[in-house]
Design a protein around this motif. Structure first.
Motif, PDB file in Angstrom:
ATOM      1  N   PRO A 197       4.805   9.855  -4.196  1.00  0.00           N
ATOM      2  CA  PRO A 197       5.473   8.670  -4.761  1.00  0.00           C
ATOM      3  C   PRO A 197       5.557   7.477  -3.816  1.00  0.00           C
ATOM      4  N   ASN A 198       5.746   7.691  -2.511  1.00  0.00           N
ATOM      5  CA  ASN A 198       5.877   6.536  -1.622  1.00  0.00           C
ATOM      6  C   ASN A 198       4.574   5.748  -1.511  1.00  0.00           C
ATOM      7  N   TYR A 199       3.421   6.396  -1.674  1.00  0.00           N
ATOM      8  CA  TYR A 199       2.156   5.667  -1.643  1.00  0.00           C
ATOM      9  C   TYR A 199       1.968   4.869  -2.927  1.00  0.00           C
ATOM     10  N   ILE A 200       2.388   5.435  -4.037  1.00  0.00           N
ATOM     11  CA  ILE A 200       2.333   4.704  -5.304  1.00  0.00           C
ATOM     12  C   ILE A 200       3.254   3.488  -5.234  1.00  0.00           C
ATOM     13  N   GLU A 201       4.412   3.657  -4.621  1.00  0.00           N
ATOM     14  CA  GLU A 201       5.360   2.551  -4.468  1.00  0.00           C
ATOM     15  C   GLU A 201       4.780   1.430  -3.592  1.00  0.00           C
ATOM     16  N   ILE A 202       4.092   1.802  -2.515  1.00  0.00           N
ATOM     17  CA  ILE A 202       3.458   0.807  -1.635  1.00  0.00           C
ATOM     18  C   ILE A 202       2.411   0.010  -2.416  1.00  0.00           C
ATOM     19  N   ILE A 203       1.561   0.715  -3.156  1.00  0.00           N
ATOM     20  CA  ILE A 203       0.531   0.046  -3.946  1.00  0.00           C
ATOM     21  C   ILE A 203       1.171  -0.900  -4.962  1.00  0.00           C
ATOM     22  N   ALA A 204       2.149  -0.395  -5.699  1.00  0.00           N
ATOM     23  CA  ALA A 204       2.804  -1.201  -6.737  1.00  0.00           C
ATOM     24  C   ALA A 204       3.492  -2.423  -6.144  1.00  0.00           C
ATOM     25  N   SER A 205       4.204  -2.241  -5.039  1.00  0.00           N
ATOM     26  CA  SER A 205       4.912  -3.363  -4.405  1.00  0.00           C
ATOM     27  C   SER A 205       3.930  -4.417  -3.896  1.00  0.00           C
TER      28      SER A 205
END
Length: 123
Positions: free
Chosen positions: A24-32
């Motif tokens: 999830p933290n990598y998905i959050e980085i991409i999304a942000s």
């Protein structure tokens, strides 16, 4: 804001790889970072098109964002760009920014042994 609701200009989006396995933290980085890039494009770029691609493989995650807007010779790295840089650097990645032909942001997050994937073991 998501890509489908972005009304400033058309966005072409392409991805390769399996998002479902990302932590999830990598998905959050991409999304942000995508959200920040779209916000900046709407504020400053005068672009008529934005291209976003995400490539995920066993070696790295790569986020490429390019708009065809106005170029600038002096990039001022405010809170948005510095936040993008910090998010990527915090997970051992790098970010490159170029503004000579529109505006390009490339984020690369390398990994070994699949540690960015859910349920995998680091080696």
């Amino acid at each position: 804001m998501n890509i489908h609701n972005f009304s400033f200009c058309p966005v072409e989006f392409k991805f390769t790889g399996d998002f479902n396995k990302l932590k999830p933290n990598y998905i959050e980085i991409i999304a942000s970072n995508i959200k920040e890039a779209l916000t900046n494009a709407a504020k400053y770029s005068k672009a008529s098109k934005i291209y976003i691609s995400i490539d995920i493989n066993e070696v790295y995650l790569r986020l490429y964002i390019k708009n065809n807007g106005v170029s600038c010779s002096n990039i001022k790295e405010g809170l948005g760009l510095s936040g993008m840089r910090e998010r990527v650097n915090n997970v051992g990645g790098s970010i490159s920014i170029d503004s000579h032909d529109g505006f390009i942001i490339v984020c690369v997050i390398p990994f070994s042994g699949g540690e960015i994937f859910e349920g995998s073991n680091s080696r």
